[in-house]
Design a protein around this motif. Structure first.
Motif, short mmCIF file in Angstrom:
data_model
loop_
_atom_site.label_atom_id
_atom_site.label_comp_id
_atom_site.label_asym_id
_atom_site.label_seq_id
_atom_site.Cartn_x
_atom_site.Cartn_y
_atom_site.Cartn_z
N UNK A 352 13.66 -3.68 1.52
CA UNK A 352 13.08 -3.72 2.89
C UNK A 352 11.89 -4.20 2.93
N UNK A 353 10.85 -4.04 1.64
CA UNK A 353 9.40 -4.65 1.96
C UNK A 353 9.18 -5.64 0.80
N UNK A 354 7.96 -6.14 0.70
CA UNK A 354 7.34 -6.98 -0.17
C UNK A 354 6.22 -6.20 -0.98
N UNK A 355 5.62 -5.04 -0.32
CA UNK A 355 4.54 -4.41 -1.01
C UNK A 355 4.71 -2.70 -0.55
N UNK A 356 3.81 -1.86 -1.48
CA UNK A 356 3.88 -0.53 -1.14
C UNK A 356 2.43 -0.25 -1.04
N UNK A 357 1.75 0.52 -0.09
CA UNK A 357 0.52 1.19 -0.26
C UNK A 357 0.81 2.49 -0.52
N UNK A 358 0.20 3.24 -1.78
CA UNK A 358 0.45 4.26 -2.08
C UNK A 358 -0.66 5.12 -2.98
N UNK A 359 -0.62 6.19 -3.19
CA UNK A 359 -1.74 7.04 -3.78
C UNK A 359 -0.98 7.29 -5.51
N UNK A 360 -1.62 7.78 -6.14
CA UNK A 360 -1.37 7.88 -7.59
C UNK A 360 -0.58 9.34 -7.63
N UNK A 361 0.41 9.65 -8.37
CA UNK A 361 1.29 10.64 -8.33
C UNK A 361 1.44 11.48 -9.42
N UNK A 362 2.06 12.76 -9.39
CA UNK A 362 1.95 13.46 -10.64
C UNK A 362 2.96 13.13 -11.64
#
Length: 414
Positions: A352-362
């Protein structure tokens, strides 16, 4: 041969020092660090520079779900120094949280209970100060389901449960933030664009966005689109099975509107803001595939493994176009709701997308599996870099922009 991934969750563990977990938000939302990952290379910048790394004319998708302050603190006796914490998750009937918010005088909720052993069979009571006279809120255990309690709430005023929570509820900070919620959290554990009440945890990738960042995106001709996935407490559920194939993924409600479907066809370059937005868009894609395979719209829970079992030769655009035709056929204007259990893990293809904005996860989390799927297995390189360069982790932590490397597929004739 099984299509399900043979993945050990222990392979997605890493050492996260306690002092790297952000206990508080930064003074300004958009001053967080931003890690850019693209084609194997990493760049360090600051979040206000996000637009410089996005293609002009691309489209971003934000989760506009709003956090409900669903933690309630009761005392068994007025003199008690410690309280019983009741964390409301969803209505006992299994519907979405927003359906319970309009209830008046009484509601039964599935709840996590802190210090549950101290709460026997007695009814708990809280006195809530109100301009028209104190309101009495009562809580009584009426059952149990696996690791949650069924709690019957009643109150003395003719107001909604949403109003009760607004008056008495505490911000549902995640358990790894080892402090009580404070006044700052009522504003900062909420995105500036939150509109649709229904989440018990924030879609935290969006916490970095400010009007200043939005203006820079608009100048880059980046379209801003909004969708809804109501975040459930299952987002914090640990993976207890050795292999991910045995893990039961939590379900979350999404809303699918005609406007959203049409926007997805207008841009060839799309960016998801947060794992919840990505799960929503991928769920819409797989709903489109299922609708194509079954011949008509089939609205029920979306299976967690559909991304591994569905055909791979149907493009994202084909699936969305088919859904729009079904919307036309059934004259669906307001949209539909769907409960998705979709899991995104290594071996899953992002369509669906070309990129993802996200935080750093557990460590050892399904969100880290998702990051691995997005980056082609490069999660450890990214996280090692973030740890070595003093990035802040988890909900109030810093951000990343991760670009997806996609495979080429032949079009399907379905």
């Amino acid at each position: 041969m099984s299509l399900l991934p043979e993945i050990r969750i222990s392979d997605f563990d890493y050492e996260l020092p306690a002092d790297r977990i952000a206990a508080y938000p930064l003074e300004e939302r958009d001053q967080s660090k931003l890690l850019i990952y693209r084609d194997g290379s990493i760049t360090d910048t600051v979040f206000t520079q996000l637009s410089e790394f996005l293609p002009s004319g691309s489209a971003m998708y934000f989760n506009q779900s709003k956090v409900v302050f669903t933690r309630l603190f009761f005392k068994i006796h007025e003199s008690d120094k410690k309280h019983i914490e009741i964390f409301c998750l969803e209505p006992a009937d299994g519907l979405e949280l927003s359906s319970a918010l309009t209830s008046k005088n009484s509601v039964v909720m599935k709840c996590m209970v802190g210090r549950a052993k101290r709460w026997k069979e007695q009814k708990l009571t809280m006195r809530i100060p109100h301009a028209l006279g104190d309101i009495l809120l009562h809580a009584e255990k009426v059952g149990r389901q696996v690791d949650v309690f069924l709690v019957h709430f009643t109150w003395s005023a003719d107001i909604t449960f949403a109003e009760i929570l607004e008056l008495a509820g505490h911000v549902p900070l995640p358990p790894y933030i080892k402090r009580d919620d404070e006044a700052i959290d009522r504003n900062r554990y909420q995105t500036i664009y939150a509109r649709r009440e229904g989440s018990v945890a924030a879609p935290t990738a969006g916490l970095h966005f400010t009007e200043r960042v939005f203006e820079s995106l608009k100048k880059k001709d980046v379209a801003l689109n909004f969708l809804t996935l109501h975040v459930g407490a299952g987002t914090f559920a640990p993976v207890k099975s050795e292999y991910i194939a045995q893990h039961q993924m939590h379900g979350e409600y999404i809303e699918i509107t005609r406007e959203l479907l049409e926007s997805l066809l207008q841009s060839k370059q799309r960016i998801a803001v947060g794992t919840t937005s990505l799960r929503t868009l991928e769920s819409i894609y797989h709903l489109g595939i299922r609708t194509m395979l079954e011949g008509d719209l089939s609205i029920h829970d979306l299976d967690q493994w559909c991304g591994f079992t569905h055909p791979k030769d149907i493009t994202f655009e084909q699936a969305i176009e088919h859904l729009l035709k079904v919307f036309d056929r059934h004259k669906i204007d307001a949209g539909i709701k769907l409960k998705t259990h979709i899991i995104i893990a290594p071996g899953y293809e992002i369509r669906s997308v070309d990129a993802l904005v996200t935080n750093f996860h557990q460590p050892s989390s399904t969100l880290l599996l998702l990051v691995s799927a997005v980056t082609g297995g490069e999660w450890r390189k990214i996280y090692d870099h973030a740890l070595a360069h003093n990035y802040r982790f988890l909900s109030y932590g810093d951000s990343s922009l991760l670009f997806v490397k996609k495979k080429q597929h032949a079009h399907s004739a379905i």
